[in-house]
Design a protein around this motif. Sequence first.
Motif, PDB file in Angstrom:
ATOM      1  N   ASN A 195       0.809  -1.220   0.000  1.00 41.35           N
ATOM      2  CA  ASN A 195       0.000   0.000   0.000  1.00 41.35           C
ATOM      3  C   ASN A 195       0.843   1.272   0.000  1.00 41.35           C
ATOM      4  O   ASN A 195       1.613   1.500  -0.902  1.00 41.35           O
ATOM      5  CB  ASN A 195      -1.002  -0.023   1.153  1.00 41.35           C
ATOM      6  N   LEU A 244      -3.575   1.895  -6.421  1.00 41.40           N
ATOM      7  CA  LEU A 244      -3.935   1.930  -4.988  1.00 41.40           C
ATOM      8  C   LEU A 244      -5.446   2.054  -4.834  1.00 41.40           C
ATOM      9  O   LEU A 244      -6.045   1.397  -3.972  1.00 41.40           O
ATOM     10  CB  LEU A 244      -3.217   3.113  -4.326  1.00 41.40           C
ATOM     11  N   GLU A 290      -8.051  -0.589  -2.978  1.00 43.27           N
ATOM     12  CA  GLU A 290      -8.972  -0.200  -1.907  1.00 43.27           C
ATOM     13  C   GLU A 290     -10.419  -0.535  -2.278  1.00 43.27           C
ATOM     14  O   GLU A 290     -11.198  -0.965  -1.425  1.00 43.27           O
ATOM     15  CB  GLU A 290      -8.822   1.295  -1.607  1.00 43.27           C
ATOM     16  N   ASP A 324      -5.018  -5.469  -0.560  1.00 44.28           N
ATOM     17  CA  ASP A 324      -3.808  -4.668  -0.430  1.00 44.28           C
ATOM     18  C   ASP A 324      -3.030  -4.702  -1.738  1.00 44.28           C
ATOM     19  O   ASP A 324      -3.068  -5.697  -2.471  1.00 44.28           O
ATOM     20  CB  ASP A 324      -2.918  -5.226   0.688  1.00 44.28           C
TER      21      ASP A 324
END
Length: 176
Positions: free
Chosen positions: A15, A43, A47, A52
């Motif tokens: 992350n 990212l 999410e 992750d």
Amino acid sequence: MRAPPVPQKDGPRANRDIRGVREVQLIDDTGQNRGVVAFPEALRIAEDAGLDLVEIAPNSAPPVCKLLDYGRFRFLEQKKQNEARKKQKTVEVKEIKLRPGIDKHDYDVKMKAVQRFFEEGDKVKVTLRFRGREMAHQDLGLKLLERVKAETAEVAKVESEPMLEGRQMIMILAPR
């Protein structure tokens, strides 16, 4: 006064720990290659999926990242390491002590023990101890160690030749 150093985490970065990267090669949770994606976008995808973003190959250009459950990933990696550790065989050095005037039966018993050690995969240190006037007859001790070497030739190789250290002659044999 200095701030304490930041502790290094073992394992791959995940992350927001992934820094200094503009774009990544993204592999989704099903194993499909999504191609090169901007890091913030990757990212956000992670999410949204509730997973992750884990850096798998940091040295490639661009770095390869995969969507997965990081906790489960760490658990499985630890499990693999424990399994590998269980299967490891530590080679021990077993010692057999002889005397120059050893009797035939005693010699045979010692040689059976040596054979057993080689079957278990251990090295054997053969120590020949001289006492008193036996030091004058080191040639007898050398003959005895040569006999041991000849009898174990097919199952073992000589790691260190017979050498005299003080009042004892030492030879180390390793399994083939």
